[in-house]
Design a protein around this motif. Structure first.
Motif, PDB file in Angstrom:
ATOM      1  N   ARG A  46      17.396  -8.093  -8.089  1.00 22.32           N
ATOM      2  CA  ARG A  46      17.924  -7.810  -9.303  1.00 22.32           C
ATOM      3  C   ARG A  46      17.927  -8.910 -10.146  1.00 22.32           C
ATOM      4  NH1 ARG A  46      21.839  -3.680  -6.615  1.00 22.32           N
ATOM      5  NH2 ARG A  46      20.765  -1.675  -7.147  1.00 22.32           N
ATOM      6  N   GLU A  47      17.857 -10.149  -9.632  1.00 23.14           N
ATOM      7  CA  GLU A  47      18.057 -11.411 -10.354  1.00 23.14           C
ATOM      8  C   GLU A  47      16.602 -11.733 -11.004  1.00 23.14           C
ATOM      9  OE1 GLU A  47      21.696 -14.113  -8.882  1.00 23.14           O
ATOM     10  OE2 GLU A  47      19.608 -14.545  -7.945  1.00 23.14           O
ATOM     11  N   GLY A  48      15.620 -10.911 -10.258  1.00 24.66           N
ATOM     12  CA  GLY A  48      14.199 -11.338 -11.044  1.00 24.66           C
ATOM     13  C   GLY A  48      13.453 -12.541 -10.174  1.00 24.66           C
ATOM     14  N   ARG A  49      13.951 -12.794  -9.106  1.00 23.11           N
ATOM     15  CA  ARG A  49      13.379 -13.756  -8.223  1.00 23.11           C
ATOM     16  C   ARG A  49      12.351 -13.377  -7.120  1.00 23.11           C
ATOM     17  NH1 ARG A  49      17.950 -17.886  -6.403  1.00 23.11           N
ATOM     18  NH2 ARG A  49      16.115 -19.127  -6.456  1.00 23.11           N
ATOM     19  N   VAL A  50      11.367 -12.949  -7.707  1.00 25.13           N
ATOM     20  CA  VAL A  50      10.200 -12.307  -6.613  1.00 25.13           C
ATOM     21  C   VAL A  50       8.733 -12.892  -7.340  1.00 25.13           C
ATOM     22  CG1 VAL A  50       9.220 -10.167  -5.861  1.00 25.13           C
ATOM     23  CG2 VAL A  50      11.666 -10.227  -6.273  1.00 25.13           C
ATOM     24  N   ASN A  51       8.150 -13.154  -6.249  1.00 23.62           N
ATOM     25  CA  ASN A  51       6.631 -13.555  -6.627  1.00 23.62           C
ATOM     26  C   ASN A  51       5.757 -12.658  -5.788  1.00 23.62           C
ATOM     27  OD1 ASN A  51       4.289 -14.766  -7.215  1.00 23.62           O
ATOM     28  ND2 ASN A  51       4.943 -16.812  -6.433  1.00 23.62           N
ATOM     29  N   LEU A  52       4.742 -11.928  -6.564  1.00 18.71           N
ATOM     30  CA  LEU A  52       3.774 -11.060  -6.070  1.00 18.71           C
ATOM     31  C   LEU A  52       2.421 -11.740  -5.651  1.00 18.71           C
ATOM     32  CD1 LEU A  52       4.937  -7.780  -7.689  1.00 18.71           C
ATOM     33  CD2 LEU A  52       5.225  -8.465  -5.317  1.00 18.71           C
ATOM     34  N   GLN A  53       2.112 -12.823  -6.292  1.00 22.00           N
ATOM     35  CA  GLN A  53       0.888 -13.492  -6.685  1.00 22.00           C
ATOM     36  C   GLN A  53       0.006 -13.513  -5.310  1.00 22.00           C
ATOM     37  OE1 GLN A  53      -0.127 -13.853  -9.519  1.00 22.00           O
ATOM     38  NE2 GLN A  53       1.845 -13.224 -10.256  1.00 22.00           N
ATOM     39  N   HIS A  70       7.239 -13.265  -1.805  1.00 26.42           N
ATOM     40  CA  HIS A  70       8.252 -14.231  -1.714  1.00 26.42           C
ATOM     41  C   HIS A  70       9.448 -13.537  -2.507  1.00 26.42           C
ATOM     42  CE1 HIS A  70      10.578 -17.700  -2.385  1.00 26.42           C
ATOM     43  NE2 HIS A  70       9.881 -18.321  -1.580  1.00 26.42           N
ATOM     44  N   ILE A  71      10.408 -13.286  -1.702  1.00 24.29           N
ATOM     45  CA  ILE A  71      11.835 -12.997  -2.601  1.00 24.29           C
ATOM     46  C   ILE A  71      12.581 -14.043  -2.082  1.00 24.29           C
ATOM     47  CG2 ILE A  71      13.858 -11.320  -2.601  1.00 24.29           C
ATOM     48  CD1 ILE A  71      11.905  -9.051  -1.731  1.00 24.29           C
ATOM     49  N   SER A  72      13.035 -15.036  -3.175  1.00 23.42           N
ATOM     50  CA  SER A  72      13.773 -16.031  -3.114  1.00 23.42           C
ATOM     51  C   SER A  72      15.210 -15.940  -2.354  1.00 23.42           C
ATOM     52  CB  SER A  72      13.988 -16.746  -4.412  1.00 23.42           C
ATOM     53  OG  SER A  72      12.885 -16.942  -5.055  1.00 23.42           O
ATOM     54  N   ALA A  73      15.739 -16.806  -1.566  1.00 25.48           N
ATOM     55  CA  ALA A  73      16.758 -16.509  -0.854  1.00 25.48           C
ATOM     56  C   ALA A  73      18.153 -16.444  -2.103  1.00 25.48           C
ATOM     57  CB  ALA A  73      17.373 -17.767  -0.303  1.00 25.48           C
TER      58      ALA A  73
END
Length: 157
Positions: A46-53, A70-73
Motif C-alpha cells: 500500500r505504500e508502493g514499495r514493490v519491485n517487479l523488475q 521484492h517487497i520492502s520491509a
C-alpha cells in the motif's frame, strides 16, 4: 489525527507495472491471480514499495509461485517483519493452473508478472502473462513503433 496520516501514507490506488517485461517479452495470454501475503507485506504494498523488475513465476508441484518479487520491509514493524525476497504463492483456478502448466512445457514460453494492483475489496492482485521472449529484431521494431507514436503525438499538438 493519526488516522489522517495513515490514509495519506496508505493508498488504495496502487498500480505497479513491470515495464521491462513488455519490452523483453511478447504476451500471449494474461491472467489475474491473488497472492498469499504475510502481515506487513500488504502495508508495504500500500505504500508502493514493490519491485517487479526481476520477478518470474515457477511451478512447484501443482502450485504456482512468484520468485524475486521484492517487497520492502515495513518500517514500523520491528521483529515481526517479512523477508523482502521470499517466494509467494499465487492463487488461480485449477483450470487456469492446468492450462498454464501445459503451455509452460512448450519451448520458449514463460510466466512473467506484469502488474501489481489492489482490487476493489483491498486485496493485492498480480496480473501475470504467458509470454514468449522477443528476439533482437523484435525489440528494435518496438522501439521504432514507440518513436513513431511519440512523433505523431508531437505533430497533433
Amino acid at each position: 489525527m493519526a488516522k489522517d496520516k495513515d490514509k495519506q501514507r496508505f493508498a488504495n490506488n496502487i498500480n505497479i507495472k513491470n515495464r521491462k517485461a513488455s519490452f523483453e517479452y511478447e504476451f500471449i495470454e494474461k491472467f489475474t491471480a491473488g497472492m498469499v501475503l504475510r502481515g506487513t507485506e500488504i502495508k508495504s504494498i500500500r505504500e508502493g514499495r514493490v519491485n517487479l523488475q526481476e520477478a518470474y513465476c515457477t511451478f512447484y508441484g501443482e502450485e504456482l509461485w512468484v520468485q524475486n518479487m521484492h517487497i520492502s520491509a515495513y518500517e514500523q514493524a520491528n521483529n515481526f517483519n517479512h523477508e523482502p525476497l521470499r517466494q509467494r504463492k499465487l492463487l488461480l483456478n485449477k483450470k487456469e493452473l492446468l492450462k498454464l502448466k501445459t503451455k509452460i512445457e512448450e519451448k520458449g514460453l514463460t510466466i512473467v508478472p506484469i502488474r501489481l494492483f489492489l482490487s476493489g475489496r483491498g486485496f493485492a492482485k498480480l496480473e501475470i502473462a504467458l509470454a514468449r521472449g522477443k528476439k533482437l529484431h523484435d525489440k528494435r521494431e518496438s522501439i521504432k513503433e514507440r518513436d513513431i507514436k511519440r512523433e505523431l503525438s508531437k505533430i497533433k499538438f
